[in-house]
Design an enzyme around this catalytic site. Structure first.
Site, mmCIF file in Angstrom:
data_model
loop_
_atom_site.group_PDB
_atom_site.id
_atom_site.type_symbol
_atom_site.label_atom_id
_atom_site.label_comp_id
_atom_site.label_asym_id
_atom_site.label_seq_id
_atom_site.Cartn_x
_atom_site.Cartn_y
_atom_site.Cartn_z
ATOM 1 N N TYR A 96 -3.433 10.183 11.727
ATOM 2 C CA TYR A 96 -3.655 10.513 10.306
ATOM 3 C C TYR A 96 -4.311 11.891 10.143
ATOM 4 O O TYR A 96 -4.648 12.294 9.041
ATOM 5 C CB TYR A 96 -4.527 9.447 9.639
ATOM 6 C CG TYR A 96 -3.826 8.121 9.489
ATOM 7 C CD1 TYR A 96 -2.759 7.974 8.596
ATOM 8 C CD2 TYR A 96 -4.208 7.019 10.242
ATOM 9 C CE1 TYR A 96 -2.104 6.761 8.462
ATOM 10 C CE2 TYR A 96 -3.549 5.807 10.117
ATOM 11 C CZ TYR A 96 -2.500 5.685 9.218
ATOM 12 O OH TYR A 96 -1.846 4.490 9.091
ATOM 13 N N TYR A 472 -0.872 2.763 2.374
ATOM 14 C CA TYR A 472 -2.285 2.391 2.224
ATOM 15 C C TYR A 472 -3.188 3.496 2.753
ATOM 16 O O TYR A 472 -4.391 3.498 2.500
ATOM 17 C CB TYR A 472 -2.565 1.045 2.923
ATOM 18 C CG TYR A 472 -2.883 1.096 4.393
ATOM 19 C CD1 TYR A 472 -1.874 1.243 5.348
ATOM 20 C CD2 TYR A 472 -4.186 0.983 4.844
ATOM 21 C CE1 TYR A 472 -2.168 1.279 6.700
ATOM 22 C CE2 TYR A 472 -4.486 1.021 6.200
ATOM 23 C CZ TYR A 472 -3.473 1.173 7.121
ATOM 24 O OH TYR A 472 -3.767 1.220 8.459
ATOM 25 N N ARG A 473 -2.615 4.440 3.457
ATOM 26 C CA ARG A 473 -3.394 5.493 4.090
ATOM 27 C C ARG A 473 -2.404 6.582 4.426
ATOM 28 O O ARG A 473 -1.238 6.296 4.658
ATOM 29 C CB ARG A 473 -3.968 4.894 5.368
ATOM 30 C CG ARG A 473 -5.024 5.646 6.070
ATOM 31 C CD ARG A 473 -5.580 4.774 7.185
ATOM 32 N NE ARG A 473 -6.447 5.565 8.025
ATOM 33 C CZ ARG A 473 -7.054 5.102 9.114
ATOM 34 N NH1 ARG A 473 -6.879 3.859 9.480
ATOM 35 N NH2 ARG A 473 -7.840 5.873 9.823
HETATM 36 P P1 ADP Z 1 -12.286 6.730 13.428
HETATM 37 O O1 ADP Z 1 -12.768 7.543 14.631
HETATM 38 O O2 ADP Z 1 -12.885 5.371 13.365
HETATM 39 O O3 ADP Z 1 -10.783 6.715 13.319
HETATM 40 P P2 ADP Z 1 -13.202 8.975 11.840
HETATM 41 O O4 ADP Z 1 -14.604 9.232 12.211
HETATM 42 O O5 ADP Z 1 -12.172 9.853 12.459
HETATM 43 O O6 ADP Z 1 -12.827 7.443 12.108
HETATM 44 O O7 ADP Z 1 -13.102 9.027 10.270
HETATM 45 C C1 ADP Z 1 -11.871 9.037 9.622
HETATM 46 C C2 ADP Z 1 -12.020 9.765 8.299
HETATM 47 O O8 ADP Z 1 -12.899 9.001 7.459
HETATM 48 C C3 ADP Z 1 -12.691 11.126 8.401
HETATM 49 O O9 ADP Z 1 -11.746 12.154 8.586
HETATM 50 C C4 ADP Z 1 -13.393 11.259 7.070
HETATM 51 O O10 ADP Z 1 -12.505 11.763 6.110
HETATM 52 C C5 ADP Z 1 -13.760 9.833 6.714
HETATM 53 N N1 ADP Z 1 -15.146 9.530 7.146
HETATM 54 C C6 ADP Z 1 -15.505 9.188 8.394
HETATM 55 N N2 ADP Z 1 -16.816 8.948 8.451
HETATM 56 C C7 ADP Z 1 -17.300 9.129 7.220
HETATM 57 C C8 ADP Z 1 -18.596 9.000 6.655
HETATM 58 N N3 ADP Z 1 -19.619 8.635 7.407
HETATM 59 N N4 ADP Z 1 -18.747 9.263 5.342
HETATM 60 C C9 ADP Z 1 -17.680 9.616 4.600
HETATM 61 N N5 ADP Z 1 -16.438 9.742 5.066
HETATM 62 C C10 ADP Z 1 -16.233 9.510 6.368
#
Ligand code: ADP
Length: 547
Positions: A96, A472-473
């Site tokens: 994504y 959904y995403r």
């Molecule tokens: P994962 O590693 O679980 O896939 P990420 O840390 O890459 O999740 O987060 C995915 C997206 O969600 C990020 O690009 C951001 O846009 C949003 N996001 C992640 N953490 C936060 C947070 N703590 N607060 C707000 N938005 C967040």
């Protein structure tokens, strides 16, 4: 998945002068320490690239705060100097956009250092985590303490985290698979630096923050998912008590048009919770892409993979055209009874089904991985699929009513479009209680096919939206386009909330298609232009200004 580029065009946040940017970096450094701020190309590489169909989007810097208070101070500086911040937690966001922002020039706020498991409540079966906590870490923590609690990891990455995944409304495969549904109580740094606690947590000294979702007054948590209204710093997640027994039900089907019968069969089982796990119905190629070597010698990478190769490789691994995995949980007697009921129904209603012997199936990496997914064990197998055809991957994920005819219609839309652009259809239907997520992987070669993949992704998105199926995403490059497909009133309300909470638009501009219009100069004061819903023309990614 090597990322070769080590130099970057110097990029500043849009509208920010080099002098103001330098001042911001000095202030950020004072707050988090110089080891936790970087503008160096080498350190920014992972934040600029994903193995998806978009060119690099370079941020201007990365800042790694170590506490909520540091985040608050960083946000206040960013607000004063109008510096856009892109928060992320564990930074996987696979297929994504990974760690990429929508625009070039953002300062990435990497929360990975904040990785404490703050609480595990065993009797009430919940955990409270910081943003940097990963599924692998939480799993290890539970196992080391021998706690009889399961978590619900996503299929691809043990290094992803429950907080980041939940705020993106990710899904898993146990009965707790709808992650946002099983979260309870957030702490959020608002764009002005204040701290908000949602739900019951709004009462100082609350005793019910992570066990009662609704609190008193409006339910706000949803606002902080799939949006850019705040930085989530704590999250309560409910954990599933380890059941005394469980029994996976694994089946294969030979024909592509069996999909309708499969989904109609699953609907009553899902809606009554007789089969409480998410039930994955994966196409052969999706499973093979995780395990088999791509047959370059047969396709040259320019033609779809031949059917007979798919059949032969699938047969070696106890796979077939459709591969179904679900699971029953409970006391041994209940599990035995329910599993027997499901098997009887399969025998009566699904003549093409082959029900697999569990012990035999567990010899196959794919089935072993599926059973792990449904029993709360993080697993890496599907990670292999991400680099199957030269390294590029993106998910297209529309949501569909849980009817067989709807799944069949999806195949009719999807297959020709993948073919039109020269890609293989690689997909799965994941049955939840009333819907099925149709998750398709666009696997493309880097960099030769990026442009074609982008066009394919857009046409797929539009084809599904035209028929009333909303993803959904979506990928960072398509967030604004997807938002432009929604009703103008919905768009307007999203913008108004943004304006109310983040009037300077510093937090993740463009995320989920929410972006304030630039301020307009009128006399000596700055005013915002009248709100305009996003146009259907999607913006080009990477809008930062060169230094
Ligand atoms: P994962 O590693 O679980 O896939 P990420 O840390 O890459 O999740 O987060 C995915 C997206 O969600 C990020 O690009 C951001 O846009 C949003 N996001 C992640 N953490 C936060 C947070 N703590 N607060 C707000 N938005 C967040």
């Amino acid at each position: 998945m090597a990322i070769p580029v080590l130099t970057r065009p110097a990029v500043l946040p849009k509208g920010v002068s080099p002098r103001t940017f330098s001042r911001a970096i000095r202030e950020f450094t004072r707050i988090v320490g110089d080891r936790n701020v970087s503008v160096s190309s080498a350190e920014l590489v992972p934040y600029a690239h994903d193995v998806i169909m978009i060119p690099p989007i370079w941020p201007s810097a990365v800042v790694r705060p170590g506490s909520v208070e540091e985040i608050q101070r960083v946000v206040r500086v960013a607000n004063a100097l109008r510096i856009p911040l892109w928060p992320l937690s564990t930074g996987k966001n696979i297929a994504y956009g990974r760690m990429m922002a929508v625009d070039g020039g953002n300062v990435i706020l990497d929360l990975g250092r904040m990785n404490r498991i703050l609480e595990i409540n065993e009797p009430l079966a919940y955990a409270v985590v910081e943003p940097g906590v990963t599924y692998a870490q939480l799993y290890k923590h539970l196992r080391e303490r021998n706690l009889p609690l399961w978590l619900d990891p996503p299929a691809t990455a043990p290094g992803a985290g429950p907080l980041g995944n939940t705020v993106e409304r990710g899904v898993g495969y146990t009965p707790y698979g709808e992650h946002f549904l099983f979260s309870c109580g957030m702490e959020i740094v608002l764009p002005d630096g204040r701290l908000l606690r949602t739900g019951s947590g709004a009462l100082p000294g609350s005793r019910t923050w992570h066990i009662f979702k609704w609190g008193f007054g409006p339910y706000l948590d949803g606002l902080f998912t799939a949006s850019n209204y705040g930085i989530v710093t704590k999250l309560g997640i409910w954990l599933m008590p380890e059941p005394p027994a469980y029994q996976p039900i694994l089946m294969t089907f030979p024909n592509e048009d069996d999909i309708g019968a499969i989904m109609d069969f699953l609907r009553p089982l899902k809606i009554t919770h007789l089969l409480p796990s998410a039930v994955v119905v994966a196409h052969a190629l999706l499973a093979l892409a995780a395990e088999a070597d791509y047959p370059w010698h047969l396709t040259g990478g320019t033609r779809p993979v031949p059917e007979d190769w798919v059949r032969a490789e699938a047969a070696k691994r106890m796979l077939d055209t459709w591969n179904v995995a679900g699971c029953v949980y409970g006391s041994p007697a209940v599990v035995a009874e329910v599993a027997a009921t499901v098997r009887r129904k399969v025998a009566a209603e699904l003549p093409h089904a082959r029900v697999l012997d569990l012990d035999e199936a567990l010899q196959s990496p794919y089935w072993d991985h599926k059973v792990r997914n449904m029993t709360g064990v993080p697993s890496m197998i599907e990670y292999g699929r991400l680099s199957w055809r030269g390294g590029g991957n993106a998910f297209v994920a529309p949501v569909v009513p849980l009817y067989g005819a709807e799944a069949a219609k999806h195949m009719e839309i999807a297959r020709p479009l993948f073919q039109k652009y020269g890609f293989d259809y690689i997909g799965e239907f994941i049955a939840a209680s009333r819907d099925q997520h149709h998750v398709m992987m666009l696997l493309h070669k880097q960099p030769e096919e990026m442009d074609r993949a982008r066009r394919c992704y857009r046409e797929l998105t539009d084809a599904f939206c035209d028929q009333g199926y909303l993803p959904y995403r979506t990928n960072v490059a398509f967030m604004e386009h997807t938002m432009s497909r929604l009703d103008p009133v919905f768009q307007d309300v999203c913008m108004r909330i943004k304006e109310a909470l983040d009037p300077n638009g510093i937090l993740a501009p463009g995320k989920n298609g929410i972006r304030l219009p630039p301020p307009r100069r009128s006399g000596r004061t700055l005013t915002r232009r009248a709100r305009r819903p996003a146009s259907r023309k999607s913006r080009r990614p990477g809008g930062g200004r060169s230094r």
